[in-house]
Motif scaffolding. Structure first.
Motif, PDB file in Angstrom:
ATOM      1  N   PRO A   1      -6.147   5.226  -2.306  1.00  0.00           N
ATOM      2  CA  PRO A   1      -5.934   6.215  -1.508  1.00  0.00           C
ATOM      3  C   PRO A   1      -5.932   5.920  -0.273  1.00  0.00           C
ATOM      4  CG  PRO A   1      -8.339   5.638  -2.047  1.00  0.00           C
ATOM      5  CD  PRO A   1      -7.358   4.778  -2.742  1.00  0.00           C
ATOM      6  N   GLY A   2      -5.462   6.692   0.664  1.00  0.00           N
ATOM      7  CA  GLY A   2      -5.367   6.657   2.143  1.00  0.00           C
ATOM      8  C   GLY A   2      -4.222   7.876   2.687  1.00  0.00           C
ATOM      9  N   LEU A   3      -4.134   8.001   4.057  1.00  0.00           N
ATOM     10  CA  LEU A   3      -3.134   8.855   4.374  1.00  0.00           C
ATOM     11  C   LEU A   3      -1.876   8.205   4.334  1.00  0.00           C
ATOM     12  CD1 LEU A   3      -2.738  11.554   5.924  1.00  0.00           C
ATOM     13  CD2 LEU A   3      -3.319  10.816   8.001  1.00  0.00           C
ATOM     14  N   ILE A   4      -1.203   8.468   3.103  1.00  0.00           N
ATOM     15  CA  ILE A   4       0.133   7.863   3.122  1.00  0.00           C
ATOM     16  C   ILE A   4       1.019   8.584   3.606  1.00  0.00           C
ATOM     17  CG2 ILE A   4       1.713   7.318   0.952  1.00  0.00           C
ATOM     18  CD1 ILE A   4      -0.430   7.652  -0.835  1.00  0.00           C
ATOM     19  N   GLU A   5       1.997   7.915   4.541  1.00  0.00           N
ATOM     20  CA  GLU A   5       3.214   8.193   4.830  1.00  0.00           C
ATOM     21  C   GLU A   5       4.293   7.528   4.258  1.00  0.00           C
ATOM     22  OE1 GLU A   5       2.833   7.385   9.168  1.00  0.00           O
ATOM     23  OE2 GLU A   5       1.753   9.443   9.442  1.00  0.00           O
ATOM     24  N   LEU A   6       5.464   8.091   4.354  1.00  0.00           N
ATOM     25  CA  LEU A   6       6.646   7.741   3.590  1.00  0.00           C
ATOM     26  C   LEU A   6       7.861   8.210   3.826  1.00  0.00           C
ATOM     27  CD1 LEU A   6       7.442   9.391   0.856  1.00  0.00           C
ATOM     28  CD2 LEU A   6       5.430   8.572  -0.092  1.00  0.00           C
ATOM     29  N   TRP A   7       8.753   7.701   3.212  1.00  0.00           N
ATOM     30  CA  TRP A   7      10.268   8.230   3.380  1.00  0.00           C
ATOM     31  C   TRP A   7      10.938   7.890   2.241  1.00  0.00           C
ATOM     32  CZ3 TRP A   7      11.819  12.044   6.223  1.00  0.00           C
ATOM     33  CH2 TRP A   7      13.027  12.212   6.257  1.00  0.00           C
ATOM     34  N   GLY A   8      12.232   8.416   1.876  1.00  0.00           N
ATOM     35  CA  GLY A   8      12.801   8.100   0.685  1.00  0.00           C
ATOM     36  C   GLY A   8      14.052   7.980   0.790  1.00  0.00           C
ATOM     37  N   LYS A   9      14.746   7.276  -0.219  1.00  0.00           N
ATOM     38  CA  LYS A   9      16.500   7.249  -0.575  1.00  0.00           C
ATOM     39  C   LYS A   9      16.634   6.855  -1.973  1.00  0.00           C
ATOM     40  CE  LYS A   9      20.552   4.831   0.813  1.00  0.00           C
ATOM     41  NZ  LYS A   9      21.271   3.898   1.659  1.00  0.00           N
ATOM     42  N   TYR A  10      17.190   7.840  -2.424  1.00  0.00           N
ATOM     43  CA  TYR A  10      16.847   8.029  -3.929  1.00  0.00           C
ATOM     44  C   TYR A  10      17.529   6.555  -4.824  1.00  0.00           C
ATOM     45  CZ  TYR A  10      18.651   8.865  -8.866  1.00  0.00           C
ATOM     46  OH  TYR A  10      18.433   8.678 -10.184  1.00  0.00           O
ATOM     47  N   PRO A  11      16.879   5.797  -5.511  1.00  0.00           N
ATOM     48  CA  PRO A  11      15.529   6.312  -6.074  1.00  0.00           C
ATOM     49  C   PRO A  11      14.332   5.987  -5.917  1.00  0.00           C
ATOM     50  CG  PRO A  11      16.558   4.667  -7.340  1.00  0.00           C
ATOM     51  CD  PRO A  11      17.408   4.719  -6.152  1.00  0.00           C
ATOM     52  N   TYR A  12      14.481   5.593  -4.410  1.00  0.00           N
ATOM     53  CA  TYR A  12      13.239   4.810  -3.819  1.00  0.00           C
ATOM     54  C   TYR A  12      12.304   5.808  -2.809  1.00  0.00           C
ATOM     55  CZ  TYR A  12      15.698   0.467  -4.799  1.00  0.00           C
ATOM     56  OH  TYR A  12      16.321  -0.565  -5.493  1.00  0.00           O
ATOM     57  N   ILE A  13      10.997   5.506  -2.942  1.00  0.00           N
ATOM     58  CA  ILE A  13      10.150   5.956  -1.803  1.00  0.00           C
ATOM     59  C   ILE A  13       9.364   4.867  -1.206  1.00  0.00           C
ATOM     60  CG2 ILE A  13       9.838   8.284  -2.650  1.00  0.00           C
ATOM     61  CD1 ILE A  13       6.897   7.399  -3.559  1.00  0.00           C
ATOM     62  N   PHE A  14       9.230   4.846   0.057  1.00  0.00           N
ATOM     63  CA  PHE A  14       8.747   3.504   0.617  1.00  0.00           C
ATOM     64  C   PHE A  14       7.970   4.002   1.891  1.00  0.00           C
ATOM     65  CE2 PHE A  14      12.937   4.389   1.741  1.00  0.00           C
ATOM     66  CZ  PHE A  14      12.996   4.228   3.371  1.00  0.00           C
ATOM     67  N   GLY A  15       6.873   3.182   2.310  1.00  0.00           N
ATOM     68  CA  GLY A  15       6.048   3.534   3.416  1.00  0.00           C
ATOM     69  C   GLY A  15       4.752   2.838   3.422  1.00  0.00           C
ATOM     70  N   SER A  16       3.793   3.407   4.163  1.00  0.00           N
ATOM     71  CA  SER A  16       2.527   3.090   4.355  1.00  0.00           C
ATOM     72  C   SER A  16       1.462   3.668   3.513  1.00  0.00           C
ATOM     73  CB  SER A  16       2.199   3.097   6.009  1.00  0.00           C
ATOM     74  OG  SER A  16       1.018   2.766   6.187  1.00  0.00           O
ATOM     75  N   ASP A  17       0.394   2.954   3.056  1.00  0.00           N
ATOM     76  CA  ASP A  17      -0.748   3.735   2.509  1.00  0.00           C
ATOM     77  C   ASP A  17      -1.735   4.186   3.534  1.00  0.00           C
ATOM     78  OD1 ASP A  17      -2.195   1.485   3.016  1.00  0.00           O
ATOM     79  OD2 ASP A  17      -2.622   1.044   0.858  1.00  0.00           O
ATOM     80  N   GLY A  18      -1.709   3.905   4.629  1.00  0.00           N
ATOM     81  CA  GLY A  18      -2.541   4.211   5.618  1.00  0.00           C
ATOM     82  C   GLY A  18      -3.802   3.232   5.817  1.00  0.00           C
ATOM     83  N   THR A  19      -3.768   2.103   5.131  1.00  0.00           N
ATOM     84  CA  THR A  19      -4.897   1.194   5.261  1.00  0.00           C
ATOM     85  C   THR A  19      -4.217  -0.282   5.830  1.00  0.00           C
ATOM     86  OG1 THR A  19      -4.579   0.426   3.031  1.00  0.00           O
ATOM     87  CG2 THR A  19      -6.140   2.168   3.534  1.00  0.00           C
ATOM     88  N   GLY A  20      -2.931   0.003   6.238  1.00  0.00           N
ATOM     89  CA  GLY A  20      -2.511  -1.655   6.820  1.00  0.00           C
ATOM     90  C   GLY A  20      -1.388  -1.927   5.696  1.00  0.00           C
ATOM     91  N   LYS A  21      -1.286  -1.179   4.546  1.00  0.00           N
ATOM     92  CA  LYS A  21      -0.513  -1.938   3.434  1.00  0.00           C
ATOM     93  C   LYS A  21       0.891  -1.030   3.366  1.00  0.00           C
ATOM     94  CE  LYS A  21      -4.201  -3.911   0.811  1.00  0.00           C
ATOM     95  NZ  LYS A  21      -4.394  -5.294   1.389  1.00  0.00           N
ATOM     96  N   TYR A  22       2.116  -1.641   2.804  1.00  0.00           N
ATOM     97  CA  TYR A  22       3.397  -0.945   2.896  1.00  0.00           C
ATOM     98  C   TYR A  22       3.734  -1.195   1.557  1.00  0.00           C
ATOM     99  CZ  TYR A  22       2.397  -1.377   7.803  1.00  0.00           C
ATOM    100  OH  TYR A  22       1.791  -1.502   8.832  1.00  0.00           O
ATOM    101  N   PHE A  23       4.472  -0.287   0.916  1.00  0.00           N
ATOM    102  CA  PHE A  23       4.985  -0.554  -0.279  1.00  0.00           C
ATOM    103  C   PHE A  23       6.499   0.129  -0.441  1.00  0.00           C
ATOM    104  CE2 PHE A  23       3.249   3.687   0.460  1.00  0.00           C
ATOM    105  CZ  PHE A  23       4.477   4.601  -0.131  1.00  0.00           C
ATOM    106  N   ILE A  24       7.206  -0.327  -1.527  1.00  0.00           N
ATOM    107  CA  ILE A  24       8.565   0.088  -2.001  1.00  0.00           C
ATOM    108  C   ILE A  24       8.341   0.499  -3.426  1.00  0.00           C
ATOM    109  CG2 ILE A  24      11.107  -0.328  -2.203  1.00  0.00           C
ATOM    110  CD1 ILE A  24      10.818  -2.374  -0.079  1.00  0.00           C
ATOM    111  N   LEU A  25       8.839   1.890  -3.649  1.00  0.00           N
ATOM    112  CA  LEU A  25       8.517   2.276  -5.109  1.00  0.00           C
ATOM    113  C   LEU A  25      10.101   2.510  -5.646  1.00  0.00           C
ATOM    114  CD1 LEU A  25       7.052   3.014  -7.750  1.00  0.00           C
ATOM    115  CD2 LEU A  25       6.449   5.172  -6.842  1.00  0.00           C
ATOM    116  N   ASN A  26      10.554   1.961  -6.785  1.00  0.00           N
ATOM    117  CA  ASN A  26      11.575   2.568  -7.374  1.00  0.00           C
ATOM    118  C   ASN A  26      11.178   3.334  -8.566  1.00  0.00           C
ATOM    119  OD1 ASN A  26      13.901   2.834  -9.224  1.00  0.00           O
ATOM    120  ND2 ASN A  26      14.815   0.908  -8.403  1.00  0.00           N
TER     121      ASN A  26
END
Length: 151
Positions: A50-75
């Motif tokens: 949990p966190g205040l997630i901010e993200l953006w996307g480009k098919y088929p990915y979403i990517f961003g910050s989880d609000g706790t100083g960690k970042y991610f890329i999800l396919n």
């Protein structure tokens, strides 16, 4: 008995007030508390937050910050999740996967960055949201090849 009925009614009303946004392939972005969101997978398991997630996307990915100083890329097609503890490693991985920079520079002569590209869950679900940004996000999550075939 009245107290129990009142508590159950409030619980059901509270559940209905939670915001959520369906993404692709069974993924869901969901509010669990005020200013606290998670992303769950197609099996209902929390994978981000949990966190205040901010993200953006480009098919088929979403990517961003989880609000706790960690970042991610999800396919969301391959169901793979990459996590990063630094902005630099995250930005390198975005570039490697041909994804837009999450921290675009406001000016090429300064090191000032803007996170204006990202959206949060409230941008997508509130009636007073920035419709332009939420529409852009929705458009980026569409499969472009399918759009081309249909047009």
């Amino acid at each position: 008995m009245k107290l129990l009925l009142c508590c159950l009614t409030l619980a059901f009303l509270g559940m209905g007030c939670q915001k959520q946004k369906a993404l692709l392939n069974g993924y869901c972005w969901k509010e669990i508390a005020p200013n606290e969101t998670i992303i769950i997978n197609h099996n209902g398991e929390r994978i981000i937050g949990p966190g205040l997630i901010e993200l953006w996307g480009k098919y088929p990915y979403i990517f961003g910050s989880d609000g706790t100083g960690k970042y991610f890329i999800l396919n969301m097609n391959k169901h793979t999740l990459l996590s990063f503890d630094s902005k630099d490693k995250f930005s390198i991985a975005l570039k490697k996967n041909s994804l837009p920079d999450f921290f675009p520079r406001v000016s090429s002569t300064t090191r000032v960055y803007s996170n204006s590209r990202s959206v949060n869950l409230y941008d997508l679900t509130d009636s007073q949201r920035d419709k332009t940004r939420s529409d852009q996000f929705e458009d980026e999550l569409q499969e472009k090849e399918a759009q081309t075939i249909l047009n």
